[in-house]
Design a protein around this motif. Structure first.
Motif, PDB file in Angstrom:
ATOM      1  N   SER A  60     -25.693   8.333 -34.613  1.00  8.01           N
ATOM      2  CA  SER A  60     -26.853   7.833 -33.877  1.00  8.01           C
ATOM      3  C   SER A  60     -28.051   8.750 -34.045  1.00  8.01           C
ATOM      4  O   SER A  60     -27.921   9.969 -34.162  1.00  8.01           O
ATOM      5  CB  SER A  60     -26.513   7.691 -32.386  1.00  8.01           C
ATOM      6  N   ASP A  63     -35.186   6.491 -31.801  1.00 10.01           N
ATOM      7  CA  ASP A  63     -36.138   5.583 -32.439  1.00 10.01           C
ATOM      8  C   ASP A  63     -37.499   6.259 -32.601  1.00 10.01           C
ATOM      9  O   ASP A  63     -38.553   5.636 -32.404  1.00 10.01           O
ATOM     10  CB  ASP A  63     -36.264   4.279 -31.644  1.00 10.01           C
ATOM     11  N   ASP A  64     -37.480   7.527 -32.993  1.00 11.37           N
ATOM     12  CA  ASP A  64     -38.703   8.305 -33.163  1.00 11.37           C
ATOM     13  C   ASP A  64     -38.935   8.604 -34.639  1.00 11.37           C
ATOM     14  O   ASP A  64     -38.196   8.148 -35.516  1.00 11.37           O
ATOM     15  CB  ASP A  64     -38.632   9.599 -32.344  1.00 11.37           C
ATOM     16  N   VAL A  86     -29.396   3.209 -33.619  1.00 10.78           N
ATOM     17  CA  VAL A  86     -30.730   3.726 -33.308  1.00 10.78           C
ATOM     18  C   VAL A  86     -30.934   3.554 -31.813  1.00 10.78           C
ATOM     19  O   VAL A  86     -31.089   2.436 -31.316  1.00 10.78           O
ATOM     20  CB  VAL A  86     -31.818   2.986 -34.105  1.00 10.78           C
ATOM     21  N   ALA A  87     -30.915   4.663 -31.078  1.00 18.10           N
ATOM     22  CA  ALA A  87     -30.994   4.629 -29.621  1.00 18.10           C
ATOM     23  C   ALA A  87     -32.442   4.430 -29.177  1.00 18.10           C
ATOM     24  O   ALA A  87     -33.335   5.195 -29.569  1.00 18.10           O
ATOM     25  CB  ALA A  87     -30.432   5.924 -29.040  1.00 18.10           C
ATOM     26  N   GLU A  88     -32.672   3.416 -28.361  1.00 15.83           N
ATOM     27  CA  GLU A  88     -34.024   3.103 -27.908  1.00 15.83           C
ATOM     28  C   GLU A  88     -34.542   4.154 -26.935  1.00 15.83           C
ATOM     29  O   GLU A  88     -33.802   4.674 -26.101  1.00 15.83           O
ATOM     30  CB  GLU A  88     -34.051   1.729 -27.243  1.00 15.83           C
ATOM     31  N   ASP A  89     -35.842   4.456 -27.072  1.00 17.56           N
ATOM     32  CA  ASP A  89     -36.528   5.394 -26.187  1.00 17.56           C
ATOM     33  C   ASP A  89     -35.805   6.747 -26.124  1.00 17.56           C
ATOM     34  O   ASP A  89     -35.723   7.382 -25.063  1.00 17.56           O
ATOM     35  CB  ASP A  89     -36.647   4.810 -24.769  1.00 17.56           C
TER      36      ASP A  89
END
Length: 293
Positions: A60, A63-64, A86-89
């Protein structure tokens, strides 16, 4: 082509070359710096791909921007990202690697998103599609789930738990592992008795000794290789390159001595260059070995 699923950390690395590793109340000079993808699972996946192995990555990132850069590097290396979350925020984990003039490394890092994969996020079909599963440091419950699915499907599992082994309970994942990679320090942490009397006696145990090579204990025999004399520039990722070289040879030849030789060659070549992603191609390994004999 052999297909290997690697699971664990995906990072963004910032490598700072310093005149010496800092001491308390001391100061070190930064001679140079560079940034690139890192994390043991990602490093092994890239190294396997370089060695003509079909590699998929289960891990993982955030999302940057760092996550985007890491994914682009992995895609360029032909690593399958179908199992990458892809981990949000969330922020991608960043590691600051301090490398001294002898190639020794110290690591600083934030928590980031490299352990966002939970057991529920593991796709059993992705695990079952592999010929072999290689675990690296990650959430113990996630590692255990991946190993469980692989073991139930009759797929071989290797595990390189890394420097946090003493702080985390990986017993469930280790129980389902056929091959365990440790360095000398990690081996002292988990092996209180002789190998033949330990809980590892029914599987393959690979002990990495850095510049002194490596030793492999199997249930039937022990094999040693002294390593190769090189001047280390940066040992970051050398252990991951060793694991990739070892597995790429063992999975295709079932020859532990050849696997040791290839693993040590990959580790030496990587340690002689800057960066965690200096793992060589098949042709580079063969050329290196030809020069040794």
């Amino acid at each position: 082509m052999v297909r290997v699923l690697t699971a664990g950390h995906v990072n963004w690395d910032v490598t700072l070359r310093v005149d010496r590793l800092p001491e308390p109340d001391g100061e070190s000079r930064i001679d140079s710096q560079q940034a690139s993808g890192g994390g043991s699972a990602a490093n092994v996946a890239v190294a396997l791909s370089n060695l003509a192995v079909d590699a998929e990555l289960l891990g993982s990132v955030g999302d940057d921007e760092h996550g985007l850069l890491a994914r682009r590097e992995l895609e360029a290396a032909d690593v399958d990202l179908g199992s990458l979350l892809v981990a949000e925020d969330a922020e991608t984990t960043v590691k600051y690697l301090l490398v001294d003039q002898e190639g020794e490394v110290a690591v600083l890092g934030n928590d980031g998103a490299n352990e966002a994969v939970s057991p529920d996020d593991v796709d059993p079909e992705a695990v079952r599609a592999a010929d072999h599963v290689h675990l690296t440091s990650q959430r113990p419950d996630t590692a255990a789930r991946i190993a469980e699915v692989a073991a139930e499907a009759g797929i071989s599992v290797s595990f390189d738990p890394g420097r946090r082994l003493a702080d985390r309970d990986f017993s469930d994942a280790l129980a389902d592992s056929d091959i365990v990679f440790l360095n000398d320090r990690e081996a002292r942490t988990v092996l209180e008795d002789e190998y033949t009397e330990s809980a590892f006696a029914d599987r393959t145990l690979v002990i990495k000794r850095g510049a002194d090579g490596a030793v492999v204990h199997t249930p039937d025999a022990t094999y040693e290789h002294p390593g190769f004399g090189i001047d280390p520039v940066d040992t970051t990722g050398a252990g991951d390159a060793f694991a990739a070289g070892f597995l790429s040879a063992l999975l295709t030849t079932d020859d532990h001595e050849r696997a040791l030789e290839r693993g040590n060659a990959c580790g030496a070549i990587t340690a002689a260059e800057e960066g965690a992603r200096a793992a060589p191609s098949v042709e580079a390994v063969e050329a290196f070995l030809d020069e040794q004999f």
